[in-house]
Design a protein around this motif. Structure first.
Motif, short mmCIF file in Angstrom:
data_model
loop_
_atom_site.label_atom_id
_atom_site.label_comp_id
_atom_site.label_asym_id
_atom_site.label_seq_id
_atom_site.Cartn_x
_atom_site.Cartn_y
_atom_site.Cartn_z
N GLU A 125 -0.17 3.70 -2.79
CA GLU A 125 -1.48 4.32 -2.54
C GLU A 125 -1.37 5.42 -1.49
OE1 GLU A 125 -3.81 0.96 -1.45
OE2 GLU A 125 -3.57 0.03 -3.41
N THR B 253 0.80 -1.22 0.00
CA THR B 253 0.00 0.00 0.00
C THR B 253 0.84 1.27 0.00
OG1 THR B 253 -0.15 -0.07 2.39
CG2 THR B 253 -1.94 -1.11 1.17
N THR C 289 -2.04 9.52 -2.17
CA THR C 289 -2.94 10.28 -1.30
C THR C 289 -2.22 11.46 -0.69
OG1 THR C 289 -4.19 8.28 -0.80
CG2 THR C 289 -4.45 10.14 0.71
#
Length: 67
Positions: A27, A24, A31
């Motif tokens: 990701e 992750t 963000t």
């Protein structure tokens, strides 16, 4: 055990494995980049992984290499 409980357990296991393997990271980076720098372009996943590997190889404290 009900199907919904099995699905919920499978989601938790998937989340844990993705966090454990740092899947992750991209990701989270996207963000962060969009929140902090809305006008800047975000590198592709491949570019991100190259930058991350180069940074890890440069810093011996990262423990990236075994020797």
């Amino acid at each position: 055990m009900r199907v919904s409980a099995l699905l919920r357990a499978a989601r938790h296991v998937r989340w844990y494995i993705r966090e454990l393997t740092d899947e992750t990271a991209y990701e989270r980076y996207v963000t962060h980049a969009r929140d902090r720098h809305p006008g800047a372009s975000v590198p592709s996943r491949r570019e991100f992984e190259r930058m991350r590997t180069a940074r890890q190889e440069k810093d011996p404290r990262q423990g990236f290499r075994c020797c």
